[in-house]
Design a protein around this motif. Structure first.
Motif, PDB file in Angstrom:
ATOM      1  N   TYR A 168      68.536  49.539  -7.215  1.00 27.33           N
ATOM      2  CA  TYR A 168      69.214  49.453  -6.183  1.00 27.33           C
ATOM      3  C   TYR A 168      69.643  48.058  -5.815  1.00 27.33           C
ATOM      4  CZ  TYR A 168      67.680  54.236  -5.185  1.00 27.33           C
ATOM      5  OH  TYR A 168      67.579  55.621  -5.125  1.00 27.33           O
ATOM      6  N   PHE A 169      70.962  47.696  -5.571  1.00 27.15           N
ATOM      7  CA  PHE A 169      71.192  46.459  -5.385  1.00 27.15           C
ATOM      8  C   PHE A 169      71.079  46.374  -3.825  1.00 27.15           C
ATOM      9  CE2 PHE A 169      71.900  45.834  -9.722  1.00 27.15           C
ATOM     10  CZ  PHE A 169      71.876  44.530  -9.707  1.00 27.15           C
ATOM     11  N   ASN A 170      72.334  45.910  -3.148  1.00 30.93           N
ATOM     12  CA  ASN A 170      72.165  45.659  -1.489  1.00 30.93           C
ATOM     13  C   ASN A 170      72.681  46.926  -0.916  1.00 30.93           C
ATOM     14  OD1 ASN A 170      71.816  42.710  -2.585  1.00 30.93           O
ATOM     15  ND2 ASN A 170      71.157  42.654  -0.338  1.00 30.93           N
ATOM     16  N   VAL A 171      71.875  47.861  -0.592  1.00 28.70           N
ATOM     17  CA  VAL A 171      72.243  49.053   0.005  1.00 28.70           C
ATOM     18  C   VAL A 171      72.521  48.937   1.683  1.00 28.70           C
ATOM     19  CG1 VAL A 171      71.961  51.641   0.079  1.00 28.70           C
ATOM     20  CG2 VAL A 171      70.892  50.321  -1.798  1.00 28.70           C
ATOM     21  N   TYR A 172      73.577  49.381   1.922  1.00 30.99           N
ATOM     22  CA  TYR A 172      73.747  49.413   3.616  1.00 30.99           C
ATOM     23  C   TYR A 172      74.388  50.580   3.899  1.00 30.99           C
ATOM     24  CZ  TYR A 172      78.653  48.660   2.416  1.00 30.99           C
ATOM     25  OH  TYR A 172      80.081  48.613   1.868  1.00 30.99           O
ATOM     26  N   GLY A 173      74.378  50.843   5.284  1.00 31.29           N
ATOM     27  CA  GLY A 173      74.744  52.287   5.580  1.00 31.29           C
ATOM     28  C   GLY A 173      73.938  53.061   6.735  1.00 31.29           C
ATOM     29  N   PRO A 174      74.213  54.299   7.192  1.00 24.81           N
ATOM     30  CA  PRO A 174      73.631  55.018   8.065  1.00 24.81           C
ATOM     31  C   PRO A 174      72.096  55.278   8.099  1.00 24.81           C
ATOM     32  CG  PRO A 174      75.759  55.780   7.754  1.00 24.81           C
ATOM     33  CD  PRO A 174      75.375  54.976   6.512  1.00 24.81           C
ATOM     34  N   GLN A 175      71.293  55.127   9.016  1.00 26.92           N
ATOM     35  CA  GLN A 175      69.914  55.723   8.957  1.00 26.92           C
ATOM     36  C   GLN A 175      68.928  54.611   8.413  1.00 26.92           C
ATOM     37  OE1 GLN A 175      70.243  59.332  10.504  1.00 26.92           O
ATOM     38  NE2 GLN A 175      69.152  59.997   8.614  1.00 26.92           N
ATOM     39  N   SER A 184      70.186  46.038   6.484  1.00 25.44           N
ATOM     40  CA  SER A 184      71.406  45.267   5.804  1.00 25.44           C
ATOM     41  C   SER A 184      72.016  44.260   6.836  1.00 25.44           C
ATOM     42  CB  SER A 184      72.309  46.383   5.435  1.00 25.44           C
ATOM     43  OG  SER A 184      73.150  46.893   6.618  1.00 25.44           O
ATOM     44  N   MET A 185      72.697  43.554   6.342  1.00 32.15           N
ATOM     45  CA  MET A 185      73.382  42.479   6.962  1.00 32.15           C
ATOM     46  C   MET A 185      74.390  43.240   8.037  1.00 32.15           C
ATOM     47  SD  MET A 185      72.090  39.408   6.829  1.00 32.15           S
ATOM     48  CE  MET A 185      73.477  38.637   7.644  1.00 32.15           C
ATOM     49  N   VAL A 186      75.117  44.424   7.775  1.00 29.28           N
ATOM     50  CA  VAL A 186      76.017  44.965   8.389  1.00 29.28           C
ATOM     51  C   VAL A 186      75.419  45.347   9.596  1.00 29.28           C
ATOM     52  CG1 VAL A 186      77.585  46.957   8.468  1.00 29.28           C
ATOM     53  CG2 VAL A 186      77.251  45.585   6.251  1.00 29.28           C
ATOM     54  N   PHE A 187      74.136  45.987   9.716  1.00 29.61           N
ATOM     55  CA  PHE A 187      73.665  46.428  10.746  1.00 29.61           C
ATOM     56  C   PHE A 187      73.239  45.321  11.489  1.00 29.61           C
ATOM     57  CE2 PHE A 187      69.536  47.507  12.937  1.00 29.61           C
ATOM     58  CZ  PHE A 187      69.993  48.853  13.503  1.00 29.61           C
ATOM     59  N   GLN A 188      72.644  44.234  10.932  1.00 29.65           N
ATOM     60  CA  GLN A 188      72.275  43.203  11.810  1.00 29.65           C
ATOM     61  C   GLN A 188      73.529  42.302  12.569  1.00 29.65           C
ATOM     62  OE1 GLN A 188      69.206  40.546  10.161  1.00 29.65           O
ATOM     63  NE2 GLN A 188      68.602  42.097   8.637  1.00 29.65           N
ATOM     64  N   ASP A 303      85.690  47.095   2.415  1.00 34.55           N
ATOM     65  CA  ASP A 303      86.062  47.392   3.939  1.00 34.55           C
ATOM     66  C   ASP A 303      86.401  48.549   4.390  1.00 34.55           C
ATOM     67  OD1 ASP A 303      86.704  44.499   3.486  1.00 34.55           O
ATOM     68  OD2 ASP A 303      88.726  44.918   2.587  1.00 34.55           O
ATOM     69  N   ASP A 304      86.355  49.751   3.785  1.00 31.46           N
ATOM     70  CA  ASP A 304      86.461  51.062   4.278  1.00 31.46           C
ATOM     71  C   ASP A 304      85.041  51.077   4.719  1.00 31.46           C
ATOM     72  OD1 ASP A 304      89.215  51.120   3.981  1.00 31.46           O
ATOM     73  OD2 ASP A 304      88.961  52.291   1.829  1.00 31.46           O
ATOM     74  N   ALA A 305      84.095  51.068   3.942  1.00 31.53           N
ATOM     75  CA  ALA A 305      82.733  51.415   4.156  1.00 31.53           C
ATOM     76  C   ALA A 305      82.322  50.679   5.170  1.00 31.53           C
ATOM     77  CB  ALA A 305      81.685  51.141   2.833  1.00 31.53           C
ATOM     78  N   VAL A 306      82.444  49.375   5.653  1.00 27.66           N
ATOM     79  CA  VAL A 306      81.977  48.653   6.728  1.00 27.66           C
ATOM     80  C   VAL A 306      82.627  49.196   7.808  1.00 27.66           C
ATOM     81  CG1 VAL A 306      81.974  46.484   7.759  1.00 27.66           C
ATOM     82  CG2 VAL A 306      81.377  46.597   5.543  1.00 27.66           C
ATOM     83  N   ALA A 307      83.935  49.584   7.930  1.00 26.42           N
ATOM     84  CA  ALA A 307      84.636  50.204   9.144  1.00 26.42           C
ATOM     85  C   ALA A 307      83.953  51.643   9.485  1.00 26.42           C
ATOM     86  CB  ALA A 307      85.926  50.326   8.652  1.00 26.42           C
ATOM     87  N   GLU A 308      83.736  52.529   8.403  1.00 28.87           N
ATOM     88  CA  GLU A 308      82.998  53.785   8.678  1.00 28.87           C
ATOM     89  C   GLU A 308      81.662  53.420   9.197  1.00 28.87           C
ATOM     90  OE1 GLU A 308      83.517  57.129   5.706  1.00 28.87           O
ATOM     91  OE2 GLU A 308      81.396  56.937   5.581  1.00 28.87           O
ATOM     92  N   TYR A 309      80.849  52.609   8.575  1.00 27.17           N
ATOM     93  CA  TYR A 309      79.668  52.616   9.196  1.00 27.17           C
ATOM     94  C   TYR A 309      79.548  52.045  10.631  1.00 27.17           C
ATOM     95  CZ  TYR A 309      74.892  50.917   9.384  1.00 27.17           C
ATOM     96  OH  TYR A 309      73.399  50.655   9.335  1.00 27.17           O
ATOM     97  N   THR A 316      76.938  57.290  17.183  1.00 25.03           N
ATOM     98  CA  THR A 316      75.667  57.942  17.148  1.00 25.03           C
ATOM     99  C   THR A 316      74.364  56.896  17.131  1.00 25.03           C
ATOM    100  OG1 THR A 316      75.408  58.357  14.964  1.00 25.03           O
ATOM    101  CG2 THR A 316      76.758  60.016  16.076  1.00 25.03           C
ATOM    102  N   GLY A 317      74.770  55.601  17.105  1.00 26.35           N
ATOM    103  CA  GLY A 317      73.629  54.520  16.979  1.00 26.35           C
ATOM    104  C   GLY A 317      73.474  54.481  15.433  1.00 26.35           C
TER     105      GLY A 317
END
Length: 324
Positions: A168-175, A184-188, A303-309, A316-317
């Motif tokens: 796995y490389f740099n994984v980001y997303g829900p949960q 992930s940096m997106v969450f932070q 860009d689509d993934a960051v917007a969706e996340y 829902t947090g």
């Protein structure tokens, strides 16, 4: 039955979600809920049973699963804290546990897909191809993952059943809420904006400008797709990169988060001394082997993934909700 170790964790719970979407709920979730926040990851999912990791390991050793019909094991359970310095603990969790599970699966001809890590490439100075000449551990976490990959290499194609390691490389997303500083940096960055109205990134290092360090960021939904590709192709075994093959800067992520909120500033902070010599300023998966294996599921545009996340974090947090 399907076993998902680390099933209450980040990637594991997303795999359970994907299994539910495939109509499967005969799932044994194995995890450690000492960090009780993780219960939120599975309350919105459907599963057959839950078992504590230690109880599961003891049950395996006692032969209690010897006569169960198990289709596949997704082994996501591990200590994923790259700043953990207890080598004995790390090897027990990430090597011994995985080794025992591998032999259980091999003896019973059960497919097993396990989580490896792109940290096995060290600084990346020698590239990101699934070859020993590219591999180097910079910390004990990476060492534990690489040591098992090398152990598994002795068995690929020789056990009569599938064994696949996904780096796995740099994984980001829900949960991923429970991961704290390892999220992930997106969450932070999302939570930085909520708290301060701004996003913070490290200043430049290793010849990179401020926020211009690059990583191969992969959306967790795409990680699930790659796992399921191998599940659907039991003839494949080996270590494979699980990344998009494209590197993006941290600035790209930050701009995506700021775009979501429609305001805010980007601030650069000093690079911490504790990370010097242990930090990957650039990662980019070589996806040649993955694509040659036949994977054609593609990857979500960043860009689509960051917007969706970010939208899910608003709603829902960052958790999935149960759908009957």
């Amino acid at each position: 039955m399907i076993i998902v170790t680390g099933g209450a964790g980040f990637i594991g719970s997303n795999i359970v979600k994907g299994l539910n979407e495939r109509g499967r709920d005969d799932i044994l979730i194995v995890d450690n809920l000492t960090n009780m926040v993780k219960f939120k990851n599975i309350q919105g999912l459907k599963a057959l049973d839950y078992m504590d990791k230690i109880d599961f390991a003891e049950a395996l050793k006692a032969g209690k699963f010897n006569h169960e019909k198990i289709d596949v094991i997704f082994h996501e359970g591990a200590c994923s804290d790259t700043m953990e310095y207890n080598g004995k603990y790390m090897m027990q969790n990430n090597f011994e546990y995985t080794k025992n599970l591998m032999h259980f699966a091999a003896d019973r001809k059960i497919q097993m897909i396990y989580a490896s890590s792109a940290s096995t490439y060290g600084s990346g100075a020698h590239g990101f191809t699934e070859k020993p000449e590219c591999e180097e551990a910079l910390n004990v976490y990476a060492f534990s993952k690489l040591f098992f990959d090398n152990y598994a290499r002795r068995y690929f194609g020789k056990t009569g059943s599938q064994l696949v390691g996904l780096r796995y490389f740099n994984v980001y997303g829900p949960q991923e809420n429970h991961k704290g500083k390892m999220a992930s940096m997106v969450f932070q960055m999302y939570n930085q904006w909520k708290a301060e109205g701004k996003v913070k990134l490290f200043e430049g290092i290793d010849g990179y400008g401020n926020g211009e360090q690059t990583r191969d960021f992969i959306y967790v939904k795409d990680v699930v797709k790659v796992n399921f590709f191998f599940w659907d192709h039991p003839e494949l075994s080996g270590v494979y990169n699980c990344g998009t093959g494209h590197a993006h800067t941290f600035n790209t992520l930050a701009k995506g988060v700021l775009k979501h909120f429609g305001s805010g500033t980007l601030e650069y902070i000093p690079f911490p001394d504790v990370l010097r010599g242990k930090y990957q300023s650039y990662t980019q998966a070589d996806t040649t082997k993955l694509l040659e294996a036949g994977y054609d599921g593609g990857f979500t545009d960043i860009d689509d993934a960051v917007a969706e996340y970010c939208a899910l974090l608003d709603k829902t947090g960052g958790y999935y909700k149960y759908e009957a």
